[in-house]
Write an enzyme that holds these catalytic residues in place. Sequence first.
Site, PDB file in Angstrom:
ATOM      1  N   LYS A 180       1.040  -1.020  -0.505  1.00  0.00           N
ATOM      2  CA  LYS A 180      -0.172  -0.289   0.047  1.00  0.00           C
ATOM      3  C   LYS A 180       1.154   1.051  -0.165  1.00  0.00           C
ATOM      4  O   LYS A 180       0.897   2.031   0.774  1.00  0.00           O
ATOM      5  CB  LYS A 180      -0.912   0.120   1.651  1.00  0.00           C
ATOM      6  CG  LYS A 180      -1.881   1.009   0.604  1.00  0.00           C
ATOM      7  CD  LYS A 180      -2.945   1.342   2.446  1.00  0.00           C
ATOM      8  CE  LYS A 180      -1.762   2.725   2.830  1.00  0.00           C
ATOM      9  NZ  LYS A 180      -1.884   3.487   2.196  1.00  0.00           N
ATOM     10  N   GLU A 254      10.708   1.686  10.453  1.00  0.00           N
ATOM     11  CA  GLU A 254      11.305   2.442  10.240  1.00  0.00           C
ATOM     12  C   GLU A 254      10.695   4.081   9.815  1.00  0.00           C
ATOM     13  O   GLU A 254      10.103   4.001   9.522  1.00  0.00           O
ATOM     14  CB  GLU A 254      11.478   2.560   8.930  1.00  0.00           C
ATOM     15  CG  GLU A 254      13.489   3.534   8.711  1.00  0.00           C
ATOM     16  CD  GLU A 254      12.991   4.240   7.882  1.00  0.00           C
ATOM     17  OE1 GLU A 254      12.307   5.308   8.263  1.00  0.00           O
ATOM     18  OE2 GLU A 254      13.368   4.685   6.458  1.00  0.00           O
ATOM     19  N   CYS A 288      12.795  11.679   5.951  1.00  0.00           N
ATOM     20  CA  CYS A 288      13.033  11.189   7.973  1.00  0.00           C
ATOM     21  C   CYS A 288      14.413  10.701   8.324  1.00  0.00           C
ATOM     22  O   CYS A 288      14.503  11.755   9.367  1.00  0.00           O
ATOM     23  CB  CYS A 288      12.867   9.897   8.115  1.00  0.00           C
ATOM     24  SG  CYS A 288      13.454   8.787   6.526  1.00  0.00           S
ATOM     25  N   GLU A 383       9.743  16.078  14.336  1.00  0.00           N
ATOM     26  CA  GLU A 383       9.738  16.118  13.588  1.00  0.00           C
ATOM     27  C   GLU A 383       9.222  16.942  12.257  1.00  0.00           C
ATOM     28  O   GLU A 383       8.128  17.077  12.007  1.00  0.00           O
ATOM     29  CB  GLU A 383      10.215  14.734  12.953  1.00  0.00           C
ATOM     30  CG  GLU A 383      10.145  14.829  11.237  1.00  0.00           C
ATOM     31  CD  GLU A 383       9.967  12.877  10.859  1.00  0.00           C
ATOM     32  OE1 GLU A 383       9.161  12.552  11.291  1.00  0.00           O
ATOM     33  OE2 GLU A 383      10.879  12.529  10.597  1.00  0.00           O
TER      34      GLU A 383
HETATM   35  P1  ADP Z   1       2.302  11.129   6.669  1.00  0.00           P
HETATM   36  O1  ADP Z   1       1.190  11.578   7.938  1.00  0.00           O
HETATM   37  O2  ADP Z   1       3.937  11.843   6.507  1.00  0.00           O
HETATM   38  O3  ADP Z   1       1.656  10.776   5.636  1.00  0.00           O
HETATM   39  P2  ADP Z   1       1.759   8.725   8.098  1.00  0.00           P
HETATM   40  O4  ADP Z   1       3.087   7.281   8.734  1.00  0.00           O
HETATM   41  O5  ADP Z   1       0.440   8.615   8.466  1.00  0.00           O
HETATM   42  O6  ADP Z   1       2.948   9.900   7.626  1.00  0.00           O
HETATM   43  O7  ADP Z   1       1.852   7.806   7.044  1.00  0.00           O
HETATM   44  C1  ADP Z   1       3.435   6.726   6.110  1.00  0.00           C
HETATM   45  C2  ADP Z   1       2.173   5.374   5.690  1.00  0.00           C
HETATM   46  O8  ADP Z   1       1.366   5.012   6.547  1.00  0.00           O
HETATM   47  C3  ADP Z   1       0.435   6.078   4.655  1.00  0.00           C
HETATM   48  O9  ADP Z   1       0.849   5.021   3.083  1.00  0.00           O
HETATM   49  C4  ADP Z   1      -0.643   6.156   5.421  1.00  0.00           C
HETATM   50  O10 ADP Z   1      -1.795   5.621   4.184  1.00  0.00           O
HETATM   51  C5  ADP Z   1      -0.772   5.302   5.164  1.00  0.00           C
HETATM   52  N1  ADP Z   1      -0.652   5.078   7.174  1.00  0.00           N
HETATM   53  C6  ADP Z   1      -1.573   5.934   7.937  1.00  0.00           C
HETATM   54  N2  ADP Z   1      -2.634   5.951   8.511  1.00  0.00           N
HETATM   55  C7  ADP Z   1      -2.350   4.159   8.792  1.00  0.00           C
HETATM   56  C8  ADP Z   1      -2.929   3.418   9.959  1.00  0.00           C
HETATM   57  N3  ADP Z   1      -3.224   3.342  11.244  1.00  0.00           N
HETATM   58  N4  ADP Z   1      -2.477   1.176  10.038  1.00  0.00           N
HETATM   59  C9  ADP Z   1      -1.439   1.614   8.708  1.00  0.00           C
HETATM   60  N5  ADP Z   1      -1.657   2.062   7.583  1.00  0.00           N
HETATM   61  C10 ADP Z   1      -1.769   3.449   7.987  1.00  0.00           C
END
Ligand code: ADP
Length: 484
Positions: A180, A254, A288, A383
């Site tokens: 994903k 990560e 990051c 961050e």
């Molecule tokens: P950012 O805020 O920089 O987008 P995230 O950690 O929210 O960072 O997003 C990184 C990835 O994690 C994206 O692919 C996002 O769709 C996914 N993501 C966000 N929330 C969840 C969750 N609760 N469970 C699984 N994946 C998630």
Amino acid sequence: MTTETTAQTFGHIIAGKEVAAADGSTFPAINPYTQQEYARVAQGRAADVDAAIQAARAAFDSGVWSGLGYGKRSALIARLADLIERETEALARAETIDMGKPIAQSRHDIGRTVANFRFFADHAKVSESAVYPSDTGHHAYTRYEAAGVVVAIAPWNFPMMLESWKVAPALAWGNTVVLKPSEDSSATATMMGRLAIEAGFPDGVLNVVHGAGETGGLLTSDDRVDRITFTGSSATGRIIAQAAGSRLIPVSLELGGKGANVVFDDADLDNAVHWSCEAIFRNAGQVCLAGSRLFVQRGIYDAFMEKFVAAAKALVPGDPLNEGTTFGPLASVKHHKKVTGYLDTIEANGGTVVTGGRAGDGLFVEPTIVTGLGTDTPHYREEIFGPLVVVTPFDTEDEAAALANGTPYGLNAIEFTENLSRAHRFAAKLKAGTVWTNTFFIRDLRAPFGGVGHSGVGREGGNFSREFFTEPKAIVMQISDESE
Ligand code: ADP
């Protein structure tokens, strides 16, 4: 200004086909430079997640991939690498349009993606496993067996490159994958899936499902999944760790960083300036690994700052598809709002803006260098994921180590010194998963990559990826004393 008017769509890749969402729904892909919608992306909901995991599960359980043997698997992965290389320009443009990165940087990222697929295809072929001979009548050895179905969840800042660090080793070791990508950078994951179909991957080996956190949550809570590998924010990492913990499956995280960049008096000044600029302004600081806390020893401080500020001012903002552009917009409206929130509070926190400090046109933010911010300010501790660096002078090596280690993060650190003993001594003192000395951003794929503290759990790279994506099995055999 570039406008993208094509009505492109990016579907899921499930069981060897590109498909629309089961309910037909889509979400927009926005070009952050024009702020226009340029494509529609399939929206992953429960039915799509179910179909993708089912396809990956069936492909794994049938042995069509794990049973193929490492030679044939590696050949297919290498073929995929060749196809990605062939499509470098299209993929680089897609990432630049999707998330605003200057085109030259996108080309670099696609080049590294190709290298990552090639490395892990080769690595699986040359890997050795430990044998434990004994003189007490037994003999033990290790088999690395594919773990099963891997869910890989990726962020938007280096879309395909970070996806390849997960997808390539997972596939090379015989797993099947549901990837994903971030909802803010969907394009190249579908394009990767299309190329895997062209390369001749068996159906269901590499699946792609699109969507945001809700879709990710469905993937990480599914009982048919054997491994979760995630790159993203520390906040989301915590949620995913809980999902994995409740089902007792291994998870690799990560996460964020607040990298220390330490410049000693004896540094090669021009080299330190060059890499310090890269470390905070490359990809508009949406990294990051960014060197977002810069510590400069007092004796070199004025000379360094003069050149560093000049380097920041020399960056060329503009249309990221233009060859001359070196500084793009931030990736989304949401992210721009977050970063500009930090700009607005610099002075209230006691900081002095040396250069930059303002939002530009559209989703741009000026390359920003700030001094005078204390170690307890949000800018120093949190961050930001944008082009804002906090500079702090220091006097001694011990003081620099205490400052560098003074956050809950520990992804990476950077040091600049021409003193060999200091380079080793100081690197050993740093609380970080990676320390770069007199350089930045180079990744040796054999070496461990990951963070300590709030920056993550686990390591990727070479044998570290093998450990994560396999179940190492010990075979222990009795050897009879009797000869025939
Ligand atoms: P950012 O805020 O920089 O987008 P995230 O950690 O929210 O960072 O997003 C990184 C990835 O994690 C994206 O692919 C996002 O769709 C996914 N993501 C966000 N929330 C969840 C969750 N609760 N469970 C699984 N994946 C998630």
